[in-house]
Design an enzyme around this catalytic site. Sequence first.
Site, short mmCIF file in Angstrom:
data_model
loop_
_atom_site.label_atom_id
_atom_site.label_comp_id
_atom_site.label_asym_id
_atom_site.label_seq_id
_atom_site.Cartn_x
_atom_site.Cartn_y
_atom_site.Cartn_z
N PRO A 58 -2.61 -4.47 8.59
CA PRO A 58 -2.69 -4.41 7.12
C PRO A 58 -3.48 -3.19 6.66
O PRO A 58 -4.52 -2.88 7.24
CB PRO A 58 -3.45 -5.70 6.76
CG PRO A 58 -3.37 -6.57 7.95
CD PRO A 58 -3.23 -5.66 9.14
N GLU A 59 -2.96 -2.49 5.69
CA GLU A 59 -3.62 -1.31 5.15
C GLU A 59 -4.10 -1.63 3.73
O GLU A 59 -4.04 -2.78 3.31
CB GLU A 59 -2.65 -0.12 5.17
CG GLU A 59 -2.06 0.14 6.56
CD GLU A 59 -1.06 1.28 6.61
OE1 GLU A 59 -1.19 2.22 5.81
OE2 GLU A 59 -0.15 1.24 7.46
#
Length: 269
Positions: free
Chosen positions: A2-3
């Site tokens: 996840p960014e």
Amino acid sequence: MPELPEVETIRTQLAKNVVGMTITDISFPDRKSKVLRGDLENVIGQTISDIRRFGKLLIIDLAGDYSLAIHLKMTGRLYLVKLGEELPPHTHLILTLGTKVLSFSDARRFGYVHVLPKADVLELLFIKRLGKEPLKDLKIKDFQALVQKSSRPIKNLLLDQQKIAGIGNIYACEALWMAKINPITPANTLSNAQVKALFQAVESVLTEGIKRGGASDNTYRNLMGGKGNYQDFFKVYARRGEPCSRCGTPIERMSLAGRGTFFCPECQK
Ligand SMILES: [Zn+2]
């Protein structure tokens, strides 16, 4: 992994759904799980007062003296369900919030949940070392200065969390395509126009990612278990062999600093 857009999606959902709720019980299938740190009993009876995000790190503040620092890393997931509903496999922590349950699961166990005094949050090494963040405090002048000081490939600079917070592999690939810059270009050889174009591209792909609820090309799911749909708008990421939407040339993949890097050999010379 996840960014920024994926973690921001979860932060927004947490702020909407769990702030004001009280942690009535806590359980962990494996007390010695390396995913958990600090004295978790401290959170029982505490009311959730705020949700903060620093780059990819989430902070759940409690009304008392404690906070939870949560990093999802590769496969960590926060999942909110009704009490009694099934939890995902590899669940390490279960917080009961009255009639709801907030769980943390992580198949690969690189993520963590860390209970700490609220006063210590800003002293966390992760936060102290974190670079400025696009769409927040990273301005064009900061970005220009970072680029001028570095001879590393521009993509590696974008991924360095100590220089710029929140950008991961997906959004770095997409921004470089948008700005028509080859990922291996030494940062300090970019022209002023290229640096400006890249800064705008970074802001643009992150904004779009947030708007689409993040990208679920692999394991990412949001707080309710749903998928984001930014993966449907990828221009290069995971599109090896498919035609570039700008020029028709097949997208190529190379390995850069150990990360799969997707680019158009024609647009990004
Ligand atoms: Zn192209």
